[in-house]
Scaffold this active site. Structure first.
Site, PDB file in Angstrom:
ATOM      1  NE  ARG A   8      93.303  68.669 -26.929  1.00 12.61           N
ATOM      2  CZ  ARG A   8      93.100  68.492 -25.618  1.00 12.61           C
ATOM      3  NH1 ARG A   8      93.960  68.999 -24.759  1.00 12.61           N
ATOM      4  NH2 ARG A   8      92.055  67.827 -25.176  1.00 12.61           N
ATOM      5  CG  PHE A   9      92.339  74.729 -29.897  1.00 12.51           C
ATOM      6  CD1 PHE A   9      92.151  73.650 -29.058  1.00 12.51           C
ATOM      7  CD2 PHE A   9      92.305  76.002 -29.345  1.00 12.51           C
ATOM      8  CE1 PHE A   9      91.926  73.812 -27.702  1.00 12.51           C
ATOM      9  CE2 PHE A   9      92.073  76.187 -27.992  1.00 12.51           C
ATOM     10  CZ  PHE A   9      91.891  75.088 -27.165  1.00 12.51           C
TER      11      PHE A   9
ATOM     12  CG  ASP B 142      92.459  84.286 -36.983  1.00 13.71           C
ATOM     13  OD1 ASP B 142      92.840  84.983 -37.937  1.00 13.71           O
ATOM     14  OD2 ASP B 142      91.937  84.749 -35.948  1.00 13.71           O
TER      15      ASP B 142
ATOM     16  CD  GLU C 131      92.563  90.103 -38.040  1.00 13.08           C
ATOM     17  OE1 GLU C 131      92.370  91.325 -38.098  1.00 13.08           O
ATOM     18  OE2 GLU C 131      91.642  89.282 -38.029  1.00 13.08           O
TER      19      GLU C 131
ATOM     20  NE  ARG D 287      92.457  64.762 -31.239  1.00 13.63           N
ATOM     21  CZ  ARG D 287      91.816  65.169 -30.144  1.00 13.63           C
ATOM     22  NH1 ARG D 287      91.632  66.452 -29.921  1.00 13.63           N
ATOM     23  NH2 ARG D 287      91.362  64.297 -29.274  1.00 13.63           N
TER      24      ARG D 287
ATOM     25  NE  ARG E 117      90.810  86.253 -39.226  1.00 12.31           N
ATOM     26  CZ  ARG E 117      89.840  86.677 -38.406  1.00 12.31           C
ATOM     27  NH1 ARG E 117      88.875  87.447 -38.879  1.00 12.31           N
ATOM     28  NH2 ARG E 117      89.834  86.319 -37.142  1.00 12.31           N
TER      29      ARG E 117
ATOM     30  CD  GLU F 216      87.078  92.343 -40.245  1.00 11.70           C
ATOM     31  OE1 GLU F 216      86.565  91.705 -39.309  1.00 11.70           O
ATOM     32  OE2 GLU F 216      88.217  92.096 -40.687  1.00 11.70           O
TER      33      GLU F 216
ATOM     34  N   GLY G 100      81.154  90.881 -40.110  1.00 12.67           N
ATOM     35  CA  GLY G 100      81.680  90.722 -38.759  1.00 12.67           C
ATOM     36  C   GLY G 100      81.131  91.825 -37.873  1.00 12.67           C
TER      37      GLY G 100
ATOM     38  CG  LEU H 298      81.410  91.550 -31.824  1.00 13.54           C
ATOM     39  CD1 LEU H 298      82.066  90.370 -31.124  1.00 13.54           C
ATOM     40  CD2 LEU H 298      80.752  92.460 -30.808  1.00 13.54           C
ATOM     41  CG  ASP H 299      86.953  93.694 -35.978  1.00 17.50           C
ATOM     42  OD1 ASP H 299      87.557  94.605 -35.392  1.00 17.50           O
ATOM     43  OD2 ASP H 299      87.386  92.539 -36.051  1.00 17.50           O
TER      44      ASP H 299
ATOM     45  CG  ASP I 150      87.863  87.567 -31.841  1.00 13.31           C
ATOM     46  OD1 ASP I 150      87.210  88.597 -31.552  1.00 13.31           O
ATOM     47  OD2 ASP I 150      87.672  86.922 -32.882  1.00 13.31           O
TER      48      ASP I 150
END
Length: 697
Positions: free
Chosen positions: A125-126, A249, A251, A290, A317, A407, A432, A434-435, A606
């Site tokens: 769905r996403f 994704d 990952e 959908r 990814r 990252e 990226g 945060l990473d 994440d």
């Protein structure tokens, strides 16, 4: 336990073998024997090299740990540190000036600027929502969010709120598609005279199509519509071209720990590449189906017909080099490198798109984002791997394009050399935060206690990192050939803040940036009308590249003594974030979701957010800023808070007072074993505890 079957000397999980042979291979012209023989040969060639690269990471980290350990308590001498990193091969010589040569790159990647979505591939769905987010209603995005002050009142349409939305949207049109005279707010009919007639591109049944900064805007005229009925010109909506590209994704945003999980992910990618992915679900008490949107049809000013893509251009990814998967065992009995398997299978599946018209890529390319690579030798490994996959599948050289995530610290410090290693297939670099911060802390774990997490974004190395990414990308010729991207806006409910702040990404010269939802993509698209990104890139090409020594500045707290209250606040903040994310990952297999933070603000979480929080706590524990008792006390306090935040979830399993909780155990392990985790990654521990949870279930 999943049964295994022999395929060319490989032990393959039966669900994966069945999926490959019955679903992925038919229609590609490749028979099962050829596929498995080729797969076995690729693993035989590349698995040992993959292992050697990981050993090289460990060796470099051990040398860096020793370097800081020998200088404990001394100020960090950045020039001396740089010399040391050069001596051990962490830093490599800068390549001679070059320009990338990537060809057959779709316009959405090379020549347009706009938002990018990242979506977990396990959720059909996403996936469909993201793929269909190429076009979005500006009216809807404004009406239902805090992008403009206030909220709608009552259960039905609120005319007062509607008037706010319409005024905002028409003010936007005045800037993006100005009229020859007056304002869109004063327009009384669909007879439109533009200041620049060349912006008019055509019409649909009820719409007029315009283009600005490469992006399309469709204005819908419909006097039978409840909104258009009361509008002086009959305007019922403003539709913006929004998410030009989407990363599907495998990952950071998914919890895929075994063959069944991998097959579910690959099956969704297959549905996207064949164009037949659909999902049936219940919404507001009704069942809905959908599917992927068709292309959009228009009539040009000369009465000819043309179409525009109805869907976002899709990347996939793959996972990085670290993890292995039980879905395949090598002849020596070891689990196969998961990133190699992803490269083979996602490329095979993409052949279904290459063999049909009007699918994903209109130039015959396959777009693969490769994360968490450390330095140019690992990027060069990916280039050779993609060569081998192309040869195995009978694809022309450089059909497989690569996006390099900037990252990891060794990649940032050697970015030009990394780009050169894939100079003929690169289509993407992306920062990226945060990473990158997680790796910054782990690499320099023994240099000293790190500054507080909230201070990281204002540190000098971050500014140098963001600047160098754009500057080096432009110097290597990415403008007009590839994306230069920036990271995620993590607060999906704070669209006013996003509109205020995220203009900084296109203004930096980045021609894409990540957003958390289709609604956010539509709102972020307005930034690319406000800012001509390619003009900004032309301006920034003249800049000198930020000095490497700025990037190498270590974010240690120099002589700072935090109060007990400050330490408790930092530990609570980190512990709450870790627990809130891990409990869904371990117990429910949810790899990305909107997780309430310590202030009950929903943030998209994440593994990257988990990495920085766990490494920060591990660093403070290592350097004696806090004790193990204080860490456990923070986890205890925050377990109760996270339990309360999830009280309405019938699938939730409480952690407070439940030391047997695997989620609780995983969260603690991420901190207390954080120093020993390879490069500070969270995947090994998450996979271990999720596999245990699935086995118990």
């Amino acid at each position: 336990m999943t049964s295994m079957t022999d395929r060319a000397g490989l032990q393959v999980a039966q669900p994966l073998a069945t999926f490959i042979e019955e679903r992925a291979l038919p229609g590609t012209g490749i028979d099962a024997g050829r596929f498995w023989q080729g797969t076995a040969a690729i693993f035989a060639r590349f698995a040992p090299e993959n292992a050697a690269l990981l050993a090289r990471r460990d060796d470099l980290q051990a040398r860096i740990d020793t370097y800081y350990g020998d200088r404990a308590g001394q100020p960090i001498d950045t020039p001396a540190l740089r010399h040391f990193l050069e001596d051990i091969g962490y830093l490599v010589p800068e390549p001679a000036p070059f320009q990338i040569g990537s060809e057959n790159v779709d316009d959405e990647v090379a020549r347009l600027a706009g938002p990018q979505l990242v979506v977990p591939i396990l959720n059909a769905r996403f996936l469909l929502n993201a793929a269909n987010a190429r076009w979005g209603s500006l009216y809807d995005a404004l009406y239902g969010t805090d992008a403009i002050p206030g909220t709608a009142e009552g259960r039905g349409y609120d005319p007062r709120r509607g008037a706010q939305v319409i005024a905002w949207a028409k003010s936007f049109l005045d800037k993006a598609v100005p009229l020859a005279n007056g304002s869109w707010a004063d327009l009384a009919s669909d007879d439109i005279q533009l200041a620049d007639p060349a912006q008019y591109r055509g019409r649909s049944e009820k719409g007029r199509l315009f283009r600005h900064n490469g992006l399309h805007i469709e204005i819908v005229f419909d006097r039978a519509h409840p909104i258009g009925r009361d509008d002086p010109a009959g305007i019922a909506d403003v539709i913006l071209e929004s998410a030009l590209t989407t990363i599907c994704d495998l990952e950071d945003s998914v919890a895929a720990v075994d063959a069944e999980d991998k097959v579910a992910a690959y099956a969704n990618w297959l549905g996207l590449m064949r164009g037949d992915l659909s999902d049936r679900f219940e919404k507001n008490g009704a069942m809905m189906t959908r599917a992927l949107n068709p292309d959009r049809s228009y009539i040009a000013p000369d009465s000819s017909r043309f179409t525009l893509p109805g869907r976002s251009l899709l990347f996939v990814r793959n996972v990085g080099h670290l993890m292995t998967t039980p879905a395949i065992r090598l002849p020596n009995g070891a689990e196969a490198p998961e990133g190699i398997l992803d490269g083979i299978v996602t490329s095979l599946i993409a052949m279904h798109d290459l063999q049909r018209d009007g699918g994903n890529s209109r130039t015959g390319s396959v777009y693969i984002v490769k994360p968490k690579m450390h330095g140019p030798e690992e990027v060069a490994f990916t280039n050779r791997l993609f060569d081998a996959i192309e040869d195995m599948l009978g694809l022309a050289r450089h059909t497989l394009k690569v996006g390099v995530m900037d990252e990891e610290r060794r990649t940032s410090a050697n970015l030009a050399a990394c780009i050169e290693a894939v100079r003929d297939r690169i289509v993407f670099i992306n920062t990226g935060f945060l990473d990158r911060t997680g790796d910054e802390m782990h690499t320099s774990m023994r240099a000293g206690p790190m500054i507080r997490k909230s201070e990281m974004k204002s540190s000098d190395w971050i500014a140098a990192y963001e600047d160098r990414n754009v500057q080096i990308g432009l110097a290597c010729g990415l403008s007009g050939r590839a994306q230069i991207g920036k990271g995620m806006w993590a607060a999906p409910d704070r669209m006013a803040d996003m509109l205020d702040q995220k203009a900084g990404h296109p203004n930096s010269g980045a021609n894409t940036a990540w957003v958390p939802s289709p609604t956010a993509a539509t709102l972020h698209a307005t930034h690319y009308h406000r800012i001509d990104v390619f003009a900004r890139q032309a301006e920034r090409k003249a800049e000198a590249i930020a000095p490497l020594d700025r990037l190498l500045t270590i974010p240690v707290a120099k002589g700072h003594n935090w109060s007990e209250e400050e330490i408790a606040q930092e530990l609570d903040n980190n512990a709450q974030g870790i627990l809130g994310y891990v409990v869904r990952w371990i117990d429910q297999g949810v790899g990305c979701s909107k997780v309430p933070d310590i202030h009950d603000i929903g943030l998209m979480e994440d593994r990257a957010t988990l990495r920085i929080s766990s490494q920060h706590m591990a660093n403070w524990l290592l350097h004696g800023v806090c004790t193990s008792e204080q860490v456990d006390a923070a986890f205890t306090r925050m377990a109760a808070k996270v339990d309360a935040q999830n009280a309405g979830d019938p699938l939730y399993r409480p952690m407070s007072g439940h030391p047997e909780s695997l989620a609780w155990q995983a969260a603690r392990a991420l901190v207390f074993e954080g120093v020993a985790q390879p490069n500070g990654y969270t995947e090994p521990l998450l996979h271990k505890y999720r596999a245990l949870a699935k086995a118990l279930a």
